[in-house]
Design an enzyme around this catalytic site. Structure first.
Site, PDB file in Angstrom:
ATOM      1  N   TYR A 145       0.823  -1.217   0.000  1.00  0.00           N
ATOM      2  CA  TYR A 145       0.000   0.000   0.000  1.00  0.00           C
ATOM      3  C   TYR A 145       0.857   1.266   0.000  1.00  0.00           C
ATOM      4  O   TYR A 145       0.610   2.199  -0.775  1.00  0.00           O
ATOM      5  CB  TYR A 145      -0.915  -0.033   1.222  1.00  0.00           C
ATOM      6  CG  TYR A 145      -1.801   1.178   1.384  1.00  0.00           C
ATOM      7  CD1 TYR A 145      -2.847   1.417   0.499  1.00  0.00           C
ATOM      8  CD2 TYR A 145      -1.617   2.065   2.439  1.00  0.00           C
ATOM      9  CE1 TYR A 145      -3.678   2.520   0.658  1.00  0.00           C
ATOM     10  CE2 TYR A 145      -2.440   3.169   2.609  1.00  0.00           C
ATOM     11  CZ  TYR A 145      -3.467   3.396   1.714  1.00  0.00           C
ATOM     12  OH  TYR A 145      -4.281   4.487   1.877  1.00  0.00           O
ATOM     13  N   LYS A 196     -16.228  -2.374  18.782  1.00  0.00           N
ATOM     14  CA  LYS A 196     -16.031  -3.334  19.870  1.00  0.00           C
ATOM     15  C   LYS A 196     -16.645  -2.841  21.176  1.00  0.00           C
ATOM     16  O   LYS A 196     -17.248  -3.609  21.927  1.00  0.00           O
ATOM     17  CB  LYS A 196     -14.535  -3.617  20.041  1.00  0.00           C
ATOM     18  CG  LYS A 196     -13.922  -4.399  18.882  1.00  0.00           C
ATOM     19  CD  LYS A 196     -12.414  -4.568  19.058  1.00  0.00           C
ATOM     20  CE  LYS A 196     -11.805  -5.309  17.883  1.00  0.00           C
ATOM     21  NZ  LYS A 196     -10.337  -5.493  18.027  1.00  0.00           N
TER      22      LYS A 196
END
Length: 326
Positions: A145, A196
């Site tokens: 990337y 989360k």
């Protein structure tokens, strides 16, 4: 007319929203079907196209005065460490868009780069010295990337030198906010932590898994600041790549604590030491940015940005939970 590529993604959608709210004519292009776009704005000319193809880029650019290239195959650290080839293939998008833009006499071209271009040797400590633009060289960016982003930056530079196409490049630092990816493997740390904590709150499950030891550090940039900075850089005289990020450094543990406070919960922390974590520390030196933009730099506090982000993510988690229990 202004072209925004990657318009179905997180940053691209927010940019389209800003532009159409100001009455600008916008063509919004993304590879995904519109049903999968993060946000869709009826005021824009919305198109689905694979910009890895040269003909698709020529069609997208036709009639555009300005181009914002935010299209790439990317995600959080878990994604980019396991999809290096896919990330590098995004070079086709920038290459073909640059060629099409030069041929179509586009007035100005923006490329959304990343702090992943920076050499790892400058990011080995949580107490990292803020990264200056020159720290990208000698080059040793994030594999896959980061190399694609750095190569594409150079392409922009040389299209300016060889063909007179005015290009602008911003190196984004960990952008977050509502209407982004928060699950599925492509999410970045703020969205993942918000999800989360929201799951812990909604499911009454008082624990959270944290990737790494929680001591790794980052700066996080709220989406409104990212859009404002992107527009300002596009309109500036700055031809060199420039950081666009918050200069406030926090640990991942700090990030979790802020979201816990917003949610009104305290969770048992379990650290997944073998999970992908990227570099040990990363922060943005905004000296060049402030000099170019009259002293401006991202100013939204992490607490304020996370409050908006968390409440949006929690709403999505609650909605999915309601569908699941039927």
């Amino acid at each position: 007319m202004t072209l925004v590529t990657g318009a179905g993604g997180f940053i691209g959608a927010h940019l389209v929203q800003d532009l159409v709210s100001k009455g600008e004519s916008v063509r919004a292009v993304d590879i995904k079907p519109q049903s999968e776009w993060h946000q869709v704005f009826g005021e824009a000319d919305n198109r689905t196209a694979d910009l890895r193809e040269a003909d698709a880029c020529a069609d997208a650019v036709a009639g555009a005065r300005r181009v914002y290239n935010l299209a790439s195959d990317m995600g959080g650290m878990g994604f980019i460490e396991s999809h290096k080839a896919a990330c590098m293939l995004s070079v086709l998008i920038n290459t073909h868009l640059l060629q099409a833009s030069a041929s179509a006499d586009v007035e100005r071209y923006f490329f959304g780069s990343s702090a992943c271009v920076y050499a790892a040797e400058h990011q080995t400590s949580p107490d990292v010295i803020p990264l200056r633009e020159a720290d990208a060289y000698p080059a040793m960016p994030e594999d896959g990337y980061g190399w694609e982003k750095l190569f594409s930056e150079r392409m922009c530079r040389h299209f300016t030198e060889d063909f007179g196409l005015e290009t602008r490049v911003a190196r984004y630092h960990n952008v977050y906010g509502p209407f982004g990816t928060f699950d599925g493997g492509r999410e970045k740390a703020p969205a993942a932590i918000c999800r989360k904590v929201a799951e812990a709150e909604v499911l009454d499950r008082p624990e959270i898994e944290i990737w790494g030891d929680g001591k790794q550090t980052r700066s996080f940039t709220y989406i409104d600041d990212c859009v404002l900075g992107t527009l300002a850089i596009m309109g500036s005289d700055l031809r060199e790549p420039v950081n666009l990020g918050s200069a406030t450094l926090v640990t991942i543990d700090d990030l979790v604590s802020i979201v816990e406070e917003i949610a009104g919960v305290t969770l048992e922390r379990r650290y997944k030491q073998d999970a992908p974590t990227g570099v040990r520390g990363r922060n943005s030196d905004n000296t060049m940015l402030k000099a170019a933009l009259g002293g401006w730099e991202p100013s939204t506090t992490l607490r304020d940005g996370l409050e908006v982000t968390y409440r949006w993510v929690r709403d999505q988690v609650r909605a999915r939970r309601a569908l699941a229990v039927g």
